[in-house]
Design a protein around this motif. Structure first.
Motif, PDB file in Angstrom:
ATOM      1  N   GLY A  37       0.781  -1.219   0.000  1.00  0.00           N
ATOM      2  CA  GLY A  37       0.000   0.000   0.000  1.00  0.00           C
ATOM      3  C   GLY A  37       0.816   1.274   0.000  1.00  0.00           C
ATOM      4  N   PHE A  38       2.095   1.170  -0.439  1.00  0.00           N
ATOM      5  CA  PHE A  38       2.928   2.371  -0.479  1.00  0.00           C
ATOM      6  C   PHE A  38       3.158   2.787  -1.903  1.00  0.00           C
ATOM      7  CE2 PHE A  38       4.483   0.007   3.305  1.00  0.00           C
ATOM      8  CZ  PHE A  38       3.995   0.865   4.281  1.00  0.00           C
ATOM      9  N   GLU A  39       3.156   4.144  -2.099  1.00  0.00           N
ATOM     10  CA  GLU A  39       3.560   4.667  -3.404  1.00  0.00           C
ATOM     11  C   GLU A  39       5.064   4.838  -3.350  1.00  0.00           C
ATOM     12  OE1 GLU A  39       1.874   5.291  -6.215  1.00  0.00           O
ATOM     13  OE2 GLU A  39       0.145   4.323  -5.207  1.00  0.00           O
ATOM     14  N   SER A  40       5.743   4.310  -4.400  1.00  0.00           N
ATOM     15  CA  SER A  40       7.214   4.368  -4.316  1.00  0.00           C
ATOM     16  C   SER A  40       7.842   4.743  -5.646  1.00  0.00           C
ATOM     17  CB  SER A  40       7.778   3.029  -3.857  1.00  0.00           C
ATOM     18  OG  SER A  40       7.473   2.038  -4.808  1.00  0.00           O
ATOM     19  N   ALA A  41       9.044   5.287  -5.528  1.00  0.00           N
ATOM     20  CA  ALA A  41       9.853   5.533  -6.729  1.00  0.00           C
ATOM     21  C   ALA A  41      11.147   4.685  -6.605  1.00  0.00           C
ATOM     22  CB  ALA A  41      10.216   7.007  -6.812  1.00  0.00           C
ATOM     23  N   MET A  42      11.636   4.216  -7.752  1.00  0.00           N
ATOM     24  CA  MET A  42      12.841   3.371  -7.772  1.00  0.00           C
ATOM     25  C   MET A  42      14.002   4.116  -8.425  1.00  0.00           C
ATOM     26  SD  MET A  42      12.060   0.429  -6.436  1.00  0.00           S
ATOM     27  CE  MET A  42      10.623   0.678  -5.422  1.00  0.00           C
ATOM     28  N   ILE A  59       8.164  12.593  -1.129  1.00  0.00           N
ATOM     29  CA  ILE A  59       9.012  11.491  -0.635  1.00  0.00           C
ATOM     30  C   ILE A  59       9.448  11.787   0.796  1.00  0.00           C
ATOM     31  CG2 ILE A  59      11.278  10.336  -0.870  1.00  0.00           C
ATOM     32  CD1 ILE A  59      10.930  10.654  -3.912  1.00  0.00           C
ATOM     33  N   GLY A  60       9.012  10.939   1.689  1.00  0.00           N
ATOM     34  CA  GLY A  60       9.364  11.129   3.104  1.00  0.00           C
ATOM     35  C   GLY A  60      10.345  10.083   3.606  1.00  0.00           C
ATOM     36  N   LEU A  61      10.552   9.057   2.775  1.00  0.00           N
ATOM     37  CA  LEU A  61      11.452   7.967   3.223  1.00  0.00           C
ATOM     38  C   LEU A  61      12.346   7.503   2.069  1.00  0.00           C
ATOM     39  CD1 LEU A  61      12.321   5.663   5.226  1.00  0.00           C
ATOM     40  CD2 LEU A  61      10.352   4.368   4.376  1.00  0.00           C
ATOM     41  N   VAL A  62      13.621   7.423   2.352  1.00  0.00           N
ATOM     42  CA  VAL A  62      14.552   6.879   1.333  1.00  0.00           C
ATOM     43  C   VAL A  62      15.114   5.552   1.879  1.00  0.00           C
ATOM     44  CG1 VAL A  62      16.709   7.215   0.096  1.00  0.00           C
ATOM     45  CG2 VAL A  62      15.155   9.140   0.432  1.00  0.00           C
ATOM     46  N   ILE A  63      14.873   4.474   1.126  1.00  0.00           N
ATOM     47  CA  ILE A  63      15.464   3.172   1.488  1.00  0.00           C
ATOM     48  C   ILE A  63      16.656   2.945   0.549  1.00  0.00           C
ATOM     49  CG2 ILE A  63      15.054   0.683   1.686  1.00  0.00           C
ATOM     50  CD1 ILE A  63      12.059   1.359   2.011  1.00  0.00           C
ATOM     51  N   VAL A 123       8.228  -3.658   6.698  1.00  0.00           N
ATOM     52  CA  VAL A 123       6.972  -2.914   6.460  1.00  0.00           C
ATOM     53  C   VAL A 123       6.618  -2.098   7.707  1.00  0.00           C
ATOM     54  CG1 VAL A 123       4.449  -3.206   6.120  1.00  0.00           C
ATOM     55  CG2 VAL A 123       6.099  -4.457   4.695  1.00  0.00           C
ATOM     56  N   ALA A 124       6.813  -2.748   8.893  1.00  0.00           N
ATOM     57  CA  ALA A 124       6.507  -2.048  10.136  1.00  0.00           C
ATOM     58  C   ALA A 124       7.386  -0.823  10.285  1.00  0.00           C
ATOM     59  CB  ALA A 124       6.740  -3.012  11.317  1.00  0.00           C
ATOM     60  N   GLU A 125       8.654  -0.974   9.971  1.00  0.00           N
ATOM     61  CA  GLU A 125       9.597   0.139  10.078  1.00  0.00           C
ATOM     62  C   GLU A 125       9.223   1.248   9.103  1.00  0.00           C
ATOM     63  OE1 GLU A 125      12.009   0.458  12.411  1.00  0.00           O
ATOM     64  OE2 GLU A 125      12.325   2.480  11.583  1.00  0.00           O
ATOM     65  N   ILE A 126       8.790   0.848   7.843  1.00  0.00           N
ATOM     66  CA  ILE A 126       8.405   1.849   6.840  1.00  0.00           C
ATOM     67  C   ILE A 126       7.210   2.665   7.365  1.00  0.00           C
ATOM     68  CG2 ILE A 126       7.392   2.140   4.529  1.00  0.00           C
ATOM     69  CD1 ILE A 126       9.086  -0.320   3.661  1.00  0.00           C
ATOM     70  N   ARG A 127       6.270   1.919   7.917  1.00  0.00           N
ATOM     71  CA  ARG A 127       5.080   2.623   8.417  1.00  0.00           C
ATOM     72  C   ARG A 127       5.448   3.612   9.525  1.00  0.00           C
ATOM     73  NH1 ARG A 127       0.886   0.272   5.995  1.00  0.00           N
ATOM     74  NH2 ARG A 127       0.927  -1.959   5.646  1.00  0.00           N
ATOM     75  N   SER A 128       6.297   3.178  10.428  1.00  0.00           N
ATOM     76  CA  SER A 128       6.612   4.095  11.530  1.00  0.00           C
ATOM     77  C   SER A 128       7.445   5.280  11.038  1.00  0.00           C
ATOM     78  CB  SER A 128       7.319   3.328  12.660  1.00  0.00           C
ATOM     79  OG  SER A 128       8.667   3.121  12.335  1.00  0.00           O
ATOM     80  N   ALA A 129       8.291   5.012  10.033  1.00  0.00           N
ATOM     81  CA  ALA A 129       9.097   6.109   9.488  1.00  0.00           C
ATOM     82  C   ALA A 129       8.206   7.133   8.784  1.00  0.00           C
ATOM     83  CB  ALA A 129      10.151   5.549   8.521  1.00  0.00           C
ATOM     84  N   LEU A 130       7.294   6.610   7.999  1.00  0.00           N
ATOM     85  CA  LEU A 130       6.396   7.520   7.271  1.00  0.00           C
ATOM     86  C   LEU A 130       5.537   8.300   8.253  1.00  0.00           C
ATOM     87  CD1 LEU A 130       5.340   5.391   4.159  1.00  0.00           C
ATOM     88  CD2 LEU A 130       6.778   7.432   4.218  1.00  0.00           C
TER      89      LEU A 130
END
Lengths: 134, 891
Positions: A37-42, A59-63, A123-130
């Motif tokens: 359920g995340f919108e992402s850019a690669m 963009i609020g998170l960079v992996i 996924v949990a970490e992404i959610r908390s980061a966002l």
């Protein structure tokens, strides 16, 4: 690069930028994030990644991977942080295959996931980061 | 001598003089027992006793003794020359013999150089001896002198042999030269002398008998002629005077021619002294006529030959024939003086030879020569006392005129034999004949001269021969002695065998005896050494063996220690059978070992590690080293080797190698893990996505298949990574084969690249030539290169950690260098500090922290390269370090 920009263009408001110089895996990452359920850019080129992040305020998170040919992940993080305008906050997650890589103090607080990563934890970490960025 | 030495021990010089005097006196007494060799020759042996002490006495003492001893010759021959020469002889020998020369040889030399000239001067020139006698004297004196020295040597030998062992050890032994000469000369001289001594008197007697025989014949003939002549002339004169008186002739006519040749005249005188008839003056004084007539007139008297003094002109006796006669009834006598030379003429007409040195003598007072006589010999005869002269009637008489000394030599040369016999019809008269012994003596002496000359020549030859022979023998003996001495250990107590009198033999025997004791001691030591060695060989965990080498190859096994059974299970007998080794060796190791052991050269040590089959069937790793040494036989060698069981070491080495590989794996683990994590990550994400799509029912087959293909390709990628790691899982079992070095380097780089990339290290392989091959196990070479590249990378990381951010670079090159393949691995790391440089190939040496390295890598690499016949060395470069590996190229 082309693919990335097109994809970035497809989604109006990507929340996440994923940087890895191994192009094969990028569509899978995108599919994975989309399914969650995340919108992402690669982005497969770390040198362009910072600019893409700057260009898309959504963009609020960079992996990012750490070991990459042209620019390593740690440098990317430092460069992007230096370039971010005042008031904009971006969270980072490190996703690396190198279990022994040493991470310097200034980015020591950034969560690190070792490939192959635990998807649920990621996924949990992404959610908390966002959540922190909003 | 023993007594003398014991009596006078005080002062050496005085003692010597006393000894010399005692010795001289003994020699003098011995000289009294002269040996008559005929014709006035004597051998005397007193000096032999003196010469026996040549080695025991000082030269002066010896000379003194000889001079005392030789005094006898003065009494014997009544001249000092022999004494002088003999004394000089003793001195000559004494002084020269001190320098180890043989006394016999010195004496021969003396007689050639000094004795003969001295004899010529003294006997020949001073005493005026005739040539033959002089030569004889020279030969005889020389022979006597040499014989004395020879006898002296024999006495000395006897003394040496007889003396109690241990006593008088200071008496020197006799050199072989003296021994040989003395023996050879004694063999010829002593029997010859003895023979002469026995034979000479009879020869001399025979010669005398011959002279006497001639004398007797001469006397008989002369006596008969004279007797007959007197009788016949008496008759003829009687008849003639009878006739004259019958015709009353006054006698003025003289004698008839036949009588007139023999008689100077004739007178008939009666007893009263009146001349009844006479021829012209017969030269006899009337008084003498009267005296004769008064004595012989008258019948019954016999014809008489008188000797009367001449009429004053000469003092010569004149023979007068007196014939008793009856003249005119009165007793008278015809007195007819013989003409000068009438008797001689008479004899020379009948038998001249018989008349030589023959005299008529009246009452042994007057001598009328019957031939031309030497006045000296007449004087000689008259010098003989009358009583002695008379004895000539009954036996031979030898007379001599002594011109020089009283030497019998001289006497005999001029000796004359005298014999007398009565004349038939002339009772007062005797025929007296003298014959010289000289011809017989000279004949005898000539024979002796030949003999003695032969003896002298023989002595000279013996001296030369013995000198030569003894030089050779001495040399041989010295070599023998040297050999014996070589056998004897230095410092061995000198053993002696005292009964040997020849110096060289004595020395050799001593050395052989020493050698003997040394050898027996060494044999004991050897036996105990052998026992110890056997014990060591038996209990040591190594096989000791010895074998013959033929054609540079292993041949018969001559020895193998008992450990063979412990290590390999075979008995010694089994190992000694031909071909055992070739059958027991591991087939894979056979060719390699044949190359090592197939060319055994003397002086070389060869070694190899290979596997031998235990009797039970399994293989045992052994280290075999063989030292080849030249044999005494030409072209042959023998070798002594040691076989050590190295199974444990081999196992340990394999384990170490494995440990090193594991360590290398640890050093690459981050790179390798990263490399593996990439495909795993892909697989996980893609599989997670597929599961999620499936769960949501979006089962698009085409997309599924495409994604599964991607998953499978990443599985393959992971497999490939694991496959590259094969070096870590395998223990090398295959046989060496030609290996391309570049391919090996590439294989290693494939393995290490992830790690190098992780560390940001670049690899430069631009100078890796392809096609350079060495015979090796690829997996071992990979281990070497892996170690070196990882070390290089570590050095670069160490530099990075030290804060130097310069890009790391490892340069690998492969090249062909003449007969070698060379691989270099250079880095720009921290380099090798000079103090650790010599240690880096030592096992367990490491500069790393305990968790980072085992310290085995370079040591194992070194071992692998060495086993391939190559070398590895390390050095610093301006940038960092460089490792160079040289390997023999594969043909």
């Amino acid at each position: 690069m082309k693919i990335v920009t097109e994809r970035a263009g497809q989604h109006e408001a990507p929340q996440i930028l994923l940087v890895d110089d191994e192009e094969d895996i990028l569509p899978e990452y995108q599919d994975f994030l989309e399914l969650e359920g995340f919108e992402s850019a690669m982005c497969s080129n770390p040198e362009e990644a910072a600019q893409i992040a700057l260009d898309h305020p959504s963009i609020g998170l960079v992996i990012t991977d750490l070991r990459m040919g042209k620019l390593d992940g740690a440098s990317l993080i430092r460069r992007l942080r230096a370039m971010l305008p005042r008031g904009r906050h971006v969270e980072f997650i490190i996703l690396t295959g190198d279990a022994t890589s040493h991470v310097n103090d200034d980015i020591a607080h950034i969560p690190v996931f070792i490939k192959p990563a635990d998807t649920d934890a990621l996924v949990a970490e992404i959610r908390s980061a966002l959540a922190r960025t909003q | 001598m023993t007594i003398g030495m014991r009596l006078v021990p005080v002062n050496r010089q005085a003692r010597d003089i006393v000894i010399a005097l005692v010795l001289g006196a003994a020699g003098f007494l011995l000289n009294m027992l002269e040996f008559q060799l005929g014709w006035g020759l004597h051998f005397i042996f007193g000096n032999a006793l003196i010469f026996a002490f040549i080695r025991a006495l000082r030269p002066q003492s010896l000379m003194l003794a000889a001079s005392v001893s030789s005094l006898r010759s003065v009494f014997l021959w009544k001249h000092p020359w022999a004494w002088l020469i003999w004394t000089i002889e003793a001195g000559f020998i004494a002084y020269l013999s001190r320098k180890k020369a043989s006394p016999v040889r010195v004496d021969v030399l003396f007689w050639v150089l000094i004795g003969t000239p001295l004899l010529i001067i003294s006997y020949g020139m001073v005493m005026d001896m005739d040539r033959l006698s002089l030569l004889l004297v020279i030969a005889k004196q020389a022979t006597n002198g040499v014989l004395n020295v020879v006898l002296g040597e024999i006495i000395y030998l006897a003394a040496l042999s007889l003396k109690a062992p241990g006593q008088r050890s200071d008496w020197p032994k006799m050199p072989i030269e003296s021994f040989l000469m003395s023996l050879l000369l004694a063999i010829i001289l002593i029997p010859t002398t003895a023979y002469l001594y026995i034979d000479a008197p009879s020869r001399e007697q025979a010669a005398r008998a011959r002279v006497e025989d001639a004398l007797q014949k001469r006397l008989q003939i002369t006596g008969a002629i004279v007797g007959t002549w007197v009788q016949s002339r008496a008759d003829v004169l009687g008849m003639f005077v009878d006739g004259q008186l019958a015709f009353s002739k006054a006698g003025a006519d003289g004698l008839p021619e036949s009588l007139g040749r023999e008689f100077a005249g004739a007178s008939v005188v009666d007893k009263t002294g009146a001349t009844l008839w006479a021829t012209a003056s017969s030269g006899i004084p009337h008084s003498a006529l009267q005296k004769l007539a008064s004595e012989y007139a008258g019948s019954g008297k016999r014809v008489h030959l008188a000797a009367i003094r001449g009429d004053g002109k000469t003092s010569e006796q004149r023979p007068v024939l007196v014939i008793p006669f009856e003249a005119i009834g009165r007793p008278a006598a015809i007195i007819a003086p013989l003409r000068q030379g009438a008797l001689q003429r008479l004899l020379s007409e009948t038998d001249g030879q018989a008349a030589q040195d023959t005299f008529l003598t009246h009452d042994f007072a007057h001598f009328l020569p019957l031939s031309q006589a030497d006045p000296a010999s007449v004087r000689n005869l008259q010098g003989i006392p009358e009583s002695v002269r008379r004895s000539a009637l009954n036996s031979n008489l030898v007379i001599s005129n002594v011109a020089y000394g009283n030497a019998i030599m001289s006497d005999l040369r001029d000796a004359r034999m005298v014999r007398a016999s009565a004349v038939a019809g002339l009772p007062d008269w005797a025929v007296f004949s003298v014959s010289s012994l000289a011809p017989e003596v000279l004949k005898g002496r000539e024979g002796q001269l030949h003999l003695f000359t032969a003896l002298c020549t023989f002595a000279l030859l013996v001296a030369l021969f013995a000198s030569f022979l003894s030089k050779r023998t001495e040399l041989s003996f010295r070599q023998l002695a040297q050999s014996a001495a070589d056998l004897a250990v230095l410092g061995t107590r000198r053993e002696k065998i005292d009964s040997l009198v020849v110096a060289e033999l004595n020395e050799i025997s001593g050395k052989i005896a020493s050698a003997g004791s040394t050898v027996s001691r060494e044999r004991g030591a050897l036996a105990s050494y052998q026992r110890r060695l056997d014990s060591i060989a038996k209990h040591a965990p190594i096989i000791v063996y010895a074998l013959d080498v033929r054609d540079h190859k292993k041949a018969e096994l001559t020895y193998v220690s008992e450990a063979l059974e412990t290590i390999l299970g075979y008995s010694r007998g089994e190992a000694a059978t031909a071909g055992w080794w070739s059958h027991a060796i591991h087939p894979e190791d056979y060719d390699r070992c044949l190359a090592v052991f197939g060319n055994l050269q003397a002086g070389r040590v060869v070694e190899a590690e290979y596997r031998l089959r235990h009797k039970l069937g399994h293989y045992v790793w052994v280290y075999d080293t063989l030292a080849v040494e030249a044999n005494s036989a030409p072209g042959q060698c023998e070798a002594v080797g040691v076989v050590i069981d190295i199974s444990d070491r081999k196992a340990a080495a394999e384990q170490l190698m494995q440990a090193d590989k594991m360590a290398s794996l640890g050093r690459m683990i981050s790179g390798t893990a990263h490399e593996l994590n990439q495909p795993l990550n892909f697989i996980k994400v893609a599989a997670t996505n597929l599961r999620e799509h499936a769960r949501r029912g979006r089962l698009d087959a085409d997309r599924f298949i495409a994604r599964l293909d991607n998953i499978l390709s990443h599985v393959n990628r992971a497999s490939a990574i694991i496959l590259q790691m094969r070096v870590f899982g395998r223990i090398p079992r295959e046989t060496p084969s030609p290996v391309d070095l570049k391919a090996t380097v590439d294989a290693v780089l494939t393995m290490v690249t992830p790690q190098l990339e992780l560390d940001g290290t670049r690899v430069d392989t631009s100078e890796c030539g392809s096609g350079v091959k060495v015979r090796a196990l690829a997996i071992l070479l990979e281990q070497v290169f892996l170690n070196l590249i990882l070390n290089a990378n570590d050095a670069i990381r160490a530099r990075h950690n030290a804060g130097d951010p310069k890009e790391g670079c490892i340069k690998v090159s492969v090249a062909r260098r003449e007969w070698l393949a060379r691989v270099t691995i250079e880095d720009n790391g921290i380099g090798l500090s000079s103090d650790i440089l010599p240690l880096i190939f030592e096992p367990f040496f490491t500069t790393k922290l305990p968790k980072e390295g085992t310290g085995l890598g370079l040591s194992i690499s070194y071992g692998i390269v060495r086993d391939l016949g190559g070398t590895i060395r390390a050095e610093n470069t301006p940038q960092g370090a460089r490792f160079t590996i040289d390997l023999p190229l594969a043909e």
